[in-house]
Scaffold this active site. Structure first.
Site, PDB file in Angstrom:
ATOM      1  N   GLU A   1       0.866  -1.181   0.000  1.00 11.84           N
ATOM      2  CA  GLU A   1       0.000   0.000   0.000  1.00 11.84           C
ATOM      3  C   GLU A   1       0.900   1.228   0.000  1.00 11.84           C
ATOM      4  O   GLU A   1       1.570   1.518   0.993  1.00 11.84           O
ATOM      5  CB  GLU A   1      -0.902  -0.054   1.249  1.00 11.84           C
ATOM      6  CG  GLU A   1      -1.909   1.048   1.319  1.00 11.84           C
ATOM      7  CD  GLU A   1      -2.789   1.134   0.073  1.00 11.84           C
ATOM      8  OE1 GLU A   1      -3.291   0.097  -0.392  1.00 11.84           O
ATOM      9  OE2 GLU A   1      -2.953   2.256  -0.434  1.00 11.84           O
ATOM     10  N   SER A   2       0.899   1.935  -1.129  1.00  7.09           N
ATOM     11  CA  SER A   2       1.900   2.997  -1.296  1.00  7.09           C
ATOM     12  C   SER A   2       1.765   4.116  -0.267  1.00  7.09           C
ATOM     13  O   SER A   2       2.777   4.678   0.165  1.00  7.09           O
ATOM     14  CB  SER A   2       1.846   3.557  -2.714  1.00  7.09           C
ATOM     15  OG  SER A   2       0.561   4.034  -3.010  1.00  7.09           O
TER      16      SER A   2
ATOM     17  N   CYS B   1       4.888  -2.541  -8.328  1.00  7.01           N
ATOM     18  CA  CYS B   1       3.525  -2.099  -8.019  1.00  7.01           C
ATOM     19  C   CYS B   1       3.535  -0.879  -7.088  1.00  7.01           C
ATOM     20  O   CYS B   1       3.894   0.204  -7.531  1.00  7.01           O
ATOM     21  CB  CYS B   1       2.722  -3.263  -7.465  1.00  7.01           C
ATOM     22  SG  CYS B   1       0.948  -3.015  -7.663  1.00  7.01           S
TER      23      CYS B   1
ATOM     24  N   ILE C   1      -2.181  -6.650  -9.506  1.00  7.54           N
ATOM     25  CA  ILE C   1      -3.107  -6.521  -8.373  1.00  7.54           C
ATOM     26  C   ILE C   1      -3.281  -5.038  -8.045  1.00  7.54           C
ATOM     27  O   ILE C   1      -2.357  -4.399  -7.567  1.00  7.54           O
ATOM     28  CB  ILE C   1      -2.585  -7.272  -7.124  1.00  7.54           C
ATOM     29  CG1 ILE C   1      -2.313  -8.743  -7.457  1.00  7.54           C
ATOM     30  CG2 ILE C   1      -3.575  -7.150  -5.974  1.00  7.54           C
ATOM     31  CD1 ILE C   1      -1.499  -9.477  -6.412  1.00  7.54           C
ATOM     32  N   ARG C   2      -4.448  -4.512  -8.351  1.00  3.54           N
ATOM     33  CA  ARG C   2      -4.698  -3.070  -8.143  1.00  3.54           C
ATOM     34  C   ARG C   2      -3.483  -2.265  -8.613  1.00  3.54           C
ATOM     35  O   ARG C   2      -2.918  -1.446  -7.877  1.00  3.54           O
ATOM     36  CB  ARG C   2      -5.032  -2.779  -6.679  1.00  3.54           C
ATOM     37  CG  ARG C   2      -6.263  -3.542  -6.205  1.00  3.54           C
ATOM     38  CD  ARG C   2      -6.659  -3.194  -4.784  1.00  3.54           C
ATOM     39  NE  ARG C   2      -7.083  -1.807  -4.705  1.00  3.54           N
ATOM     40  CZ  ARG C   2      -6.701  -0.967  -3.733  1.00  3.54           C
ATOM     41  NH1 ARG C   2      -5.879  -1.355  -2.790  1.00  3.54           N
ATOM     42  NH2 ARG C   2      -7.160   0.261  -3.706  1.00  3.54           N
TER      43      ARG C   2
ATOM     44  N   HIS D   1       3.778  -8.141 -10.491  1.00  5.35           N
ATOM     45  CA  HIS D   1       4.438  -8.770  -9.334  1.00  5.35           C
ATOM     46  C   HIS D   1       5.215 -10.039  -9.706  1.00  5.35           C
ATOM     47  O   HIS D   1       4.710 -11.139  -9.494  1.00  5.35           O
ATOM     48  CB  HIS D   1       3.390  -9.174  -8.291  1.00  5.35           C
ATOM     49  CG  HIS D   1       2.728  -8.035  -7.604  1.00  5.35           C
ATOM     50  ND1 HIS D   1       3.234  -7.464  -6.465  1.00  5.35           N
ATOM     51  CD2 HIS D   1       1.587  -7.371  -7.890  1.00  5.35           C
ATOM     52  CE1 HIS D   1       2.437  -6.496  -6.070  1.00  5.35           C
ATOM     53  NE2 HIS D   1       1.425  -6.409  -6.915  1.00  5.35           N
TER      54      HIS D   1
ATOM     55  N   GLU E   1       7.435 -11.407  -8.097  1.00  8.08           N
ATOM     56  CA  GLU E   1       7.687 -12.174  -6.867  1.00  8.08           C
ATOM     57  C   GLU E   1       6.544 -13.127  -6.535  1.00  8.08           C
ATOM     58  O   GLU E   1       6.677 -13.963  -5.649  1.00  8.08           O
ATOM     59  CB  GLU E   1       7.977 -11.223  -5.694  1.00  8.08           C
ATOM     60  CG  GLU E   1       6.777 -10.494  -5.091  1.00  8.08           C
ATOM     61  CD  GLU E   1       6.280  -9.309  -5.936  1.00  8.08           C
ATOM     62  OE1 GLU E   1       6.755  -9.128  -7.082  1.00  8.08           O
ATOM     63  OE2 GLU E   1       5.396  -8.574  -5.448  1.00  8.08           O
TER      64      GLU E   1
HETATM   65  N1  GLN Z   1      -2.958  -0.083  -5.258  1.00  5.65           N
HETATM   66  C1  GLN Z   1      -1.862  -0.077  -4.362  1.00  5.65           C
HETATM   67  C2  GLN Z   1      -1.413   1.348  -4.029  1.00  5.65           C
HETATM   68  O1  GLN Z   1      -1.930   2.268  -4.536  1.00  5.65           O
HETATM   69  C3  GLN Z   1      -0.698  -0.887  -4.939  1.00  5.65           C
HETATM   70  C4  GLN Z   1      -1.100  -2.318  -5.045  1.00  5.65           C
HETATM   71  C5  GLN Z   1       0.035  -3.299  -5.016  1.00  5.65           C
HETATM   72  O2  GLN Z   1       1.170  -2.977  -4.665  1.00  5.65           O
HETATM   73  N2  GLN Z   1      -0.286  -4.534  -5.314  1.00  5.65           N
HETATM   74  O3  GLN Z   1      -0.554   1.516  -3.227  1.00  5.65           O
END
Ligand code: GLN
Length: 193
Positions: free
Chosen positions: A48-49, A79, A135-136, A172, A174
């Site tokens: 989560e950034s 990500c 993923i998102r 990802h 990983e």
């Molecule tokens: N959507 C997340 C963000 O905004 C990032 C998602 C992820 O790292 N898989 O931080």
């Protein structure tokens, strides 16, 4: 063999460490800025950034990371990590570190494509396409000077970019069994690529 640190303050740092260990690379967890002195490169994982950037500032990483990057330390953001190292975001939060010359948009693929997978042709990667797990994921909205697109989706949107020794993937690696992109980053860290 170089030592590749993994920023271990939030997100899926464990998975990155496991891949690196599988290919025989020492991968210490980086939890405090001074630990960056003991590694040759750094991975900033997915997660989560906003939380990652908050913790970067709480632990005092911002100045050190900027200095290390300027001095040529290879850094790979996956990500959320891509969001963290960008020079600007189309979102109000967080305030990225401004290391790589890209503009990024968070959660850019919409609800329908919250998570998806696509096979990618990655430049300089030998063998079959790389299975991209998203993923998102963030999207790269603007590519600045010196930035090279290493992989794109079928619709042309860039998902892997490189600027000298900075590397970022919206997906990802990983989370797959394929170690080729980690090996590629290790070559960047070794200065061999
Ligand atoms: N959507 C997340 C963000 O905004 C990032 C998602 C992820 O790292 N898989 O931080």
């Amino acid at each position: 063999m170089p030592r590749v640190g993994v920023l271990a303050i939030q997100g899926d740092f464990l998975e990155h460490r496991q891949v690196l260990e599988r290919i025989g690379v020492d991968a210490p967890e980086i939890r405090l800025p001074h630990q960056l002195d003991d590694v040759d490169g750094l991975i900033i994982p997915g997660g989560e950034s906003t939380t990652i950037v908050q913790l970067i500032d709480i632990y005092g990483f911002r100045k050190t990371l900027k200095a290390k990057s300027k001095a040529g330390m290879p850094i790979w953001g996956t990500c959320a990590g891509m969001i963290v190292i960008a020079s600007s975001l189309s979102d109000r939060r967080p305030e990225p570190l401004g290391l790589m010359n890209i503009r990024v948009s968070r959660n850019a693929f919409g609800r329908q494509f919250d998570s998806f997978e696509q096979d990618l042709t990655v430049e300089e990667l030998e063998g079959p396409p790389f299975h991209g797990v998203f993923i998102r994921a963030p999207a790269v909205k603007k590519i600045g000077d010196g930035v090279r697109v290493m992989a794109s989706l079928d619709d042309g949107r860039p998902v892997a970019v490189r600027q000298d020794r900075l590397f970022a993937t919206a997906f990802h690696p990983e989370l797959t069994d394929d170690t080729r992109i980690h090996e590629m980053f290790v070559r960047i860290v070794e200065g061999a690529n």
